[in-house]
Design a protein around this motif. Structure first.
Motif, PDB file in Angstrom:
ATOM      1  N   GLY A  73      16.874   1.149 -22.465  1.00 21.24           N
ATOM      2  CA  GLY A  73      17.910   1.792 -22.517  1.00 21.24           C
ATOM      3  C   GLY A  73      19.040   1.043 -23.862  1.00 21.24           C
ATOM      4  O   GLY A  73      18.786   0.184 -23.875  1.00 21.24           O
ATOM      5  N   ALA A 129      17.614   6.416 -22.824  1.00 24.23           N
ATOM      6  CA  ALA A 129      16.918   5.636 -21.857  1.00 24.23           C
ATOM      7  C   ALA A 129      14.918   6.110 -22.240  1.00 24.23           C
ATOM      8  O   ALA A 129      14.583   6.555 -21.196  1.00 24.23           O
ATOM      9  CB  ALA A 129      16.995   6.016 -20.125  1.00 24.23           C
ATOM     10  N   PRO A 170      13.274  10.183 -18.643  1.00 22.37           N
ATOM     11  CA  PRO A 170      14.001   9.322 -18.024  1.00 22.37           C
ATOM     12  C   PRO A 170      13.468  10.517 -16.331  1.00 22.37           C
ATOM     13  O   PRO A 170      13.743  10.098 -15.144  1.00 22.37           O
ATOM     14  CB  PRO A 170      15.712  10.064 -17.795  1.00 22.37           C
ATOM     15  CG  PRO A 170      15.095   9.930 -19.648  1.00 22.37           C
ATOM     16  CD  PRO A 170      13.811   9.999 -20.236  1.00 22.37           C
ATOM     17  N   LYS A 171      13.201  11.609 -17.130  1.00 26.78           N
ATOM     18  CA  LYS A 171      12.755  12.641 -16.024  1.00 26.78           C
ATOM     19  C   LYS A 171      11.602  11.832 -15.178  1.00 26.78           C
ATOM     20  O   LYS A 171      11.047  12.878 -14.042  1.00 26.78           O
ATOM     21  CB  LYS A 171      11.918  13.719 -15.843  1.00 26.78           C
ATOM     22  CG  LYS A 171      13.066  14.593 -16.749  1.00 26.78           C
ATOM     23  CD  LYS A 171      14.186  15.285 -15.843  1.00 26.78           C
ATOM     24  CE  LYS A 171      15.015  16.524 -15.722  1.00 26.78           C
ATOM     25  NZ  LYS A 171      15.485  16.986 -14.138  1.00 26.78           N
ATOM     26  N   PHE A 184      13.484   8.456 -12.994  1.00 25.62           N
ATOM     27  CA  PHE A 184      15.137   9.545 -12.064  1.00 25.62           C
ATOM     28  C   PHE A 184      15.297  10.495 -11.461  1.00 25.62           C
ATOM     29  O   PHE A 184      14.394  11.436 -12.056  1.00 25.62           O
ATOM     30  CB  PHE A 184      15.497   8.710 -12.762  1.00 25.62           C
ATOM     31  CG  PHE A 184      15.856   6.876 -13.393  1.00 25.62           C
ATOM     32  CD1 PHE A 184      15.985   6.222 -12.899  1.00 25.62           C
ATOM     33  CD2 PHE A 184      16.167   7.384 -14.644  1.00 25.62           C
ATOM     34  CE1 PHE A 184      15.882   5.333 -13.492  1.00 25.62           C
ATOM     35  CE2 PHE A 184      16.097   5.758 -15.622  1.00 25.62           C
ATOM     36  CZ  PHE A 184      16.054   4.998 -14.940  1.00 25.62           C
ATOM     37  N   LEU A 224      23.564   8.594 -11.067  1.00 22.78           N
ATOM     38  CA  LEU A 224      23.347   9.432 -12.537  1.00 22.78           C
ATOM     39  C   LEU A 224      23.445  10.272 -12.182  1.00 22.78           C
ATOM     40  O   LEU A 224      23.101  11.482 -11.410  1.00 22.78           O
ATOM     41  CB  LEU A 224      21.363   8.604 -12.460  1.00 22.78           C
ATOM     42  CG  LEU A 224      20.835   9.466 -13.514  1.00 22.78           C
ATOM     43  CD1 LEU A 224      21.043   9.219 -15.054  1.00 22.78           C
ATOM     44  CD2 LEU A 224      19.202   9.708 -12.949  1.00 22.78           C
ATOM     45  N   ILE A 241      20.548  14.328 -16.154  1.00 19.96           N
ATOM     46  CA  ILE A 241      19.658  13.505 -17.054  1.00 19.96           C
ATOM     47  C   ILE A 241      19.445  15.173 -18.387  1.00 19.96           C
ATOM     48  O   ILE A 241      19.474  15.751 -18.124  1.00 19.96           O
ATOM     49  CB  ILE A 241      18.243  13.841 -16.203  1.00 19.96           C
ATOM     50  CG1 ILE A 241      18.001  12.978 -15.052  1.00 19.96           C
ATOM     51  CG2 ILE A 241      16.880  13.123 -17.117  1.00 19.96           C
ATOM     52  CD1 ILE A 241      17.066  12.520 -14.648  1.00 19.96           C
ATOM     53  N   ASN A 259      15.890  12.532 -23.854  1.00 15.67           N
ATOM     54  CA  ASN A 259      15.747  11.638 -23.177  1.00 15.67           C
ATOM     55  C   ASN A 259      17.048  10.365 -23.125  1.00 15.67           C
ATOM     56  O   ASN A 259      17.058   8.942 -23.201  1.00 15.67           O
ATOM     57  CB  ASN A 259      14.982  10.478 -24.060  1.00 15.67           C
ATOM     58  CG  ASN A 259      12.846  10.646 -24.055  1.00 15.67           C
ATOM     59  OD1 ASN A 259      12.898  11.092 -23.530  1.00 15.67           O
ATOM     60  ND2 ASN A 259      12.822  11.112 -25.447  1.00 15.67           N
ATOM     61  N   ILE A 295      19.911   9.761 -20.504  1.00 21.45           N
ATOM     62  CA  ILE A 295      20.747  10.014 -19.072  1.00 21.45           C
ATOM     63  C   ILE A 295      22.245   9.626 -19.195  1.00 21.45           C
ATOM     64  O   ILE A 295      22.794   8.756 -20.215  1.00 21.45           O
ATOM     65  CB  ILE A 295      20.165   8.825 -17.882  1.00 21.45           C
ATOM     66  CG1 ILE A 295      20.364   7.285 -18.602  1.00 21.45           C
ATOM     67  CG2 ILE A 295      18.873   9.135 -18.075  1.00 21.45           C
ATOM     68  CD1 ILE A 295      19.445   6.480 -17.532  1.00 21.45           C
TER      69      ILE A 295
END
Length: 245
Positions: A9, A32, A103-104, A107, A183, A186, A191, A193
């Protein structure tokens, strides 16, 4: 150390957001993704197993022949930032060359993360700024020696300067890893975080974000423990008077 998947990222900057209970949380915004799987490493061919990720496409005219040739078979565009992430063989098998990750896909919110980046370069610095040494007193007997490093060795024993001696030199501009950051949120459509706290590097620097290697759940220090109340009425009254009761 456990091997965990992550993403590449870019650090956008810092801001603050509010949690559901009204807490103002300082966060670092990191773009990210999307990251593309540009290759894999196998035990039979390379002697280890890993996934090679690429981030931030760049024009072909700016890429070297080696970069273009490495991605020729996959048909992908050259990437500005490419890193390997070591993973077990069974995890590497889940990813295919050309696959896009966001990200999904990697994370979950409130999970602990490890962030690796390059710290800000401070140039050549002295021992006071670099190592937080005290320095000399500013008395009448001290002349031109306020911020010097002092003695660094002895001519008798060991007749040399010890390895690792704290001295003036280059400060910053080195790889730094921060472990177990939360974290916080999100933003899948962008995209992006949001990571609680600060991460190494300047704005627009590239970072490597992975799931924490040593923890599976994030826990803030000092949160979630009920303080034991004192049975001494005198101590309890002092605590109430100080506004901590």
């Amino acid at each position: 150390m456990a091997l965990k998947i992550g993403l590449l990222g870019k650090k956008i900057g810092m801001t603050q957001v509010f949690s559901d209970d009204g807490e103002a949380v300082p966060v670092t915004v990191i773009q990210a993704g999307p990251c593309h799987v540009v290759g894999t490493r196998t035990q039979e061919r390379d002697g280890y197993t890993a996934v090679v990720l690429g981030f931030d496409e760049k024009p072909v005219r700016l890429a070297s022949k080696a970069e273009v040739g490495a991605l020729k078979d996959s048909g992908m565009k050259p990437q500005r930032f490419i890193r390997e992430i070591r993973l077990p063989a069974e995890e590497v098998a889940k990813y295919t060359v050309g696959q896009a990750l966001g990200p999904k896909d990697v994370f979950v919110e409130s999970a602990p993360l490890d962030v690796e980046g390059t710290s800000k370069g401070k140039g050549y610095q002295g021992v006071i700024k670099k190592h937080h040494m005290k320095g000399m007193t500013r008395a009448h007997g001290t002349h031109e020696y306020f911020r010097h490093g002092g003695s660094i060795g002895c001519r008798l024993t060991p007749q040399r300067v010890h390895k690792g001696k704290r001295m003036a030199g280059q400060m910053g501009n080195e790889k730094v890893s921060i472990q177990n950051l939360q974290l916080f949120r999100i933003l899948a459509e962008d995209n992006v975080i949001l990571v609680r706290g600060a991460v190494p590097g300047s704005n627009n620097d590239y970072v490597v974000v992975t799931n924490a290697a040593t923890r599976t759940a994030y826990k803030r220090k000092g949160i979630g423990k009920e303080e034991v109340r004192s049975k001494n009425p005198l101590k309890a009254s002092k605590k109430a008077a100080a506004g901590r009761g």
